[in-house]
Write a protein that holds these residues in place. Sequence first.
Motif, PDB file in Angstrom:
ATOM      1  N   ALA A 134       0.835  -1.210   0.000  1.00  7.36           N
ATOM      2  CA  ALA A 134       0.000   0.000   0.000  1.00  7.36           C
ATOM      3  C   ALA A 134       0.868   1.257   0.000  1.00  7.36           C
ATOM      4  CB  ALA A 134      -0.918  -0.018   1.214  1.00  7.36           C
ATOM      5  N   ASP A 135       2.076   1.146   0.564  1.00  5.95           N
ATOM      6  CA  ASP A 135       3.014   2.284   0.605  1.00  5.95           C
ATOM      7  C   ASP A 135       3.900   2.331  -0.637  1.00  5.95           C
ATOM      8  OD1 ASP A 135       4.450  -0.005   1.034  1.00  5.95           O
ATOM      9  OD2 ASP A 135       5.249   0.578   2.983  1.00  5.95           O
ATOM     10  N   GLN A 136       3.535   1.532  -1.652  1.00  2.22           N
ATOM     11  CA  GLN A 136       4.285   1.453  -2.924  1.00  2.22           C
ATOM     12  C   GLN A 136       5.661   0.814  -2.761  1.00  2.22           C
ATOM     13  OE1 GLN A 136       2.599   2.123  -5.829  1.00  2.22           O
ATOM     14  NE2 GLN A 136       0.986   2.337  -4.319  1.00  2.22           N
ATOM     15  N   GLN A 137       5.911   0.204  -1.619  1.00  2.00           N
ATOM     16  CA  GLN A 137       7.167  -0.512  -1.398  1.00  2.00           C
ATOM     17  C   GLN A 137       6.940  -2.004  -1.699  1.00  2.00           C
ATOM     18  OE1 GLN A 137      10.096   1.135  -0.521  1.00  2.00           O
ATOM     19  NE2 GLN A 137       8.715   2.843  -0.990  1.00  2.00           N
ATOM     20  N   PRO A 138       8.010  -2.740  -2.027  1.00  7.14           N
ATOM     21  CA  PRO A 138       7.832  -4.182  -2.254  1.00  7.14           C
ATOM     22  C   PRO A 138       7.382  -4.881  -0.969  1.00  7.14           C
ATOM     23  CG  PRO A 138      10.035  -3.442  -2.900  1.00  7.14           C
ATOM     24  CD  PRO A 138       9.390  -2.298  -2.195  1.00  7.14           C
ATOM     25  N   ASN A 139       6.604  -5.943  -1.146  1.00  5.87           N
ATOM     26  CA  ASN A 139       6.181  -6.766  -0.014  1.00  5.87           C
ATOM     27  C   ASN A 139       6.206  -8.222  -0.491  1.00  5.87           C
ATOM     28  OD1 ASN A 139       5.321  -7.390   2.524  1.00  5.87           O
ATOM     29  ND2 ASN A 139       3.338  -6.367   2.366  1.00  5.87           N
ATOM     30  N   ALA A 140       6.472  -9.147   0.406  1.00  4.44           N
ATOM     31  CA  ALA A 140       6.556 -10.558   0.008  1.00  4.44           C
ATOM     32  C   ALA A 140       6.259 -11.442   1.201  1.00  4.44           C
ATOM     33  CB  ALA A 140       7.950 -10.861  -0.548  1.00  4.44           C
ATOM     34  N   ARG A 141       5.682 -12.602   0.894  1.00  3.46           N
ATOM     35  CA  ARG A 141       5.388 -13.589   1.925  1.00  3.46           C
ATOM     36  C   ARG A 141       5.195 -14.955   1.280  1.00  3.46           C
ATOM     37  NH1 ARG A 141       2.737 -10.402  -0.724  1.00  3.46           N
ATOM     38  NH2 ARG A 141       1.916  -9.048   0.887  1.00  3.46           N
ATOM     39  N   THR A 142       5.295 -15.997   2.127  1.00  3.60           N
ATOM     40  CA  THR A 142       5.120 -17.377   1.658  1.00  3.60           C
ATOM     41  C   THR A 142       3.633 -17.699   1.562  1.00  3.60           C
ATOM     42  OG1 THR A 142       7.067 -17.887   2.975  1.00  3.60           O
ATOM     43  CG2 THR A 142       5.815 -19.759   2.143  1.00  3.60           C
ATOM     44  N   VAL A 143       3.238 -18.430   0.520  1.00  2.00           N
ATOM     45  CA  VAL A 143       1.876 -18.976   0.442  1.00  2.00           C
ATOM     46  C   VAL A 143       1.962 -20.448   0.019  1.00  2.00           C
ATOM     47  CG1 VAL A 143       0.680 -16.785  -0.064  1.00  2.00           C
ATOM     48  CG2 VAL A 143       1.558 -18.175  -1.952  1.00  2.00           C
TER      49      VAL A 143
END
Length: 183
Positions: free
Chosen positions: A35-44
């Motif tokens: 939402a802050d235009q920064q990269p985000n990542a997580r396991t699914v």
Amino acid sequence: MIPDHLPHRIWQELARATQDRHHGWRTPVLATVGADQQPNARTVVLRQAREPVGELAFFTDGRSPKVAELQAQPQAVLVFWSARLRWQLRVAARCEVLTDGPEVDTAWARVGQSAAAGDYLTAQPPGQPWAEGELEPVPASTGAHHLAVVRARVQTMDWLALGLDGQHRRARIEGQALTWLTP
Ligand SMILES: Cc1cc2nc3c(=O)[nH]c(=O)nc-3n(C[C@H](O)[C@H](O)[C@H](O)COP(=O)(O)O)c2cc1C
């Protein structure tokens, strides 16, 4: 590896990963724009791999931050690594979040019977400040689950195979078109 066969081989492994808990590709990392235009990542957990329509799918809580991120910016990347195959796969995909309808009902029929059901029954949305004892899942019998299915329409794949002899191979795949790249 015969180039023509590689895309199908990759889809075969993706399909296997949805069935085999020990497959390295079972748990990709999903990267989104936050939402802050920064990269985000997580396991699914990879739940579906449908080669004929070029789609992958995973399940999540419809209230989770990743859902809001994908609704604002559907473009995402899934990164898979299998130590057994020594294959990395980077998939660029456009995601669609389904919060109701037959696909969600089918997914809930599967997950609702499993130990993971409680993950989708919490009163509070994921990522909220939490104090021990505050969070009580609502009874499953109310049917008030928050399971969402995320469909990821595959656009391109970047496949990298690490050779034991140091001979790596890399290919870019778009539909059935394959281009070999320098690793
Ligand atoms: C092995 C593993 C599998 C996971 N599988 C899922 C999954 O299938 N769906 C999901 O929403 N979160 C899954 N999670 C949790 C996410 O990595 C993440 O912590 C959570 O969904 C919150 O993400 P968000 O704040 O970006 O929405 C998994 C975590 C691990 C360690």
